[in-house]
Design an enzyme around this catalytic site. Structure first.
Site, short mmCIF file in Angstrom:
data_model
loop_
_atom_site.label_atom_id
_atom_site.label_comp_id
_atom_site.label_asym_id
_atom_site.label_seq_id
_atom_site.Cartn_x
_atom_site.Cartn_y
_atom_site.Cartn_z
N SER A 114 -2.75 6.71 3.39
CA SER A 114 -1.50 6.65 2.54
C SER A 114 -0.39 7.65 3.07
O SER A 114 0.13 7.03 4.08
CB SER A 114 -2.06 7.49 1.40
OG SER A 114 -1.21 7.49 0.19
N HIS A 139 -0.92 1.79 1.43
CA HIS A 139 -1.17 1.07 0.28
C HIS A 139 0.26 1.39 -0.43
O HIS A 139 1.12 2.54 -0.07
CB HIS A 139 -2.25 1.39 -0.61
CG HIS A 139 -2.59 2.98 -0.75
ND1 HIS A 139 -3.39 3.59 -1.32
CD2 HIS A 139 -1.67 4.03 -0.53
CE1 HIS A 139 -3.39 4.84 -1.65
NE2 HIS A 139 -2.48 5.12 -1.02
#
EC number: 3.4.21.92
Length: 213
Positions: A114, A139
């Site tokens: 992330s 993501h």
């Protein structure tokens, strides 16, 4: 600046339940003890470990600014082992990395997921690395909000704006086109170190350190 100016991290790590090794340096004036992180900071090594949140981001930013003041022409080495975290905290680190004069070399140890992966990719070109068994995951940003319908709509638009901006920056740092980034960040996208290099998140996979002869 004096050596006492080096930022101390030992108390925070001890509060988290860990013991911090101490190292002893010998000099003409006698012995001096450092916690290991302060000693490594002297070598321009910063650790970004654990969730990215405001307090940790503030420490990382402060250390980068300090090292720039010490020597604006020498690289800073940022070691990352993070599951990700707050976008705003992460962007404060990102903006500082781009703002300061020294190149920031990024090295993933363990995982960079992330926001951790985003910061890994944001290192200086040619100086972004992973150790061979590291994992990288990209993501779209996560978020949630409760409140009045109009406020929920405002926050939903804000997270879409953040998503678009992160995708643009990730495309810039990886060399991928924007549509590819949009598709590949739609769900959790895990990569090995070698795959992260192919994708453009890093430049190389470190196996052994090259020591000067």
């Amino acid at each position: 600046m004096s050596r006492n100016s080096y930022i101390q991290q030992s108390s925070d790590i001890q509060a988290a339940g860990g013991l911090v090794p101490m190292v002893i340096e010998q000099s003409a004036r006698g012995e001096r003890a450092y916690d290991i992180y302060s000693r490594l900071l002297k070598e321009r090594v910063i650790f970004l470990v654990g969730p990215v949140e405001d307090y940790m981001a503030n420490l990382v930013v402060a250390q980068m600014l300090f090292l720039e003041a010490e020597n604006p022409d020498k690289d800073i080495h940022l070691y990352i082992n993070s599951p990700g975290g707050s976008v705003t905290a992460g962007m404060s680190i990102y903006d500082t990395m781009q703002f300061i004069k020294p190149d920031v070399s990024t090295i993933c140890i363990g995982q960079a997921c992330s926001m951790g992966a985003f910061l890994l990719a944001a290192g200086a070109k040619g100086k972004r690395h992973c150790l061979p068994n590291s994992r990288v995951m990209i993501h779209q940003p996560l978020g949630g909000f409760q409140g009045q319908a109009t406020d929920i709509e405002i926050h939903a638009q804000e997270i879409l704006n953040i998503k678009a901006r992160l995708n643009e920056l990730l495309a810039y740092h990886t060399g991928q086109d924007l549509e590819t980034i949009k598709r590949d960040t739609e769900r959790d996208n895990f990569m090995s170190a070698s795959r992260a290099a192919e994708y453009g998140l890093i430049d190389s996979v470190y196996d052994k350190r090259q020591l000067a002869s």
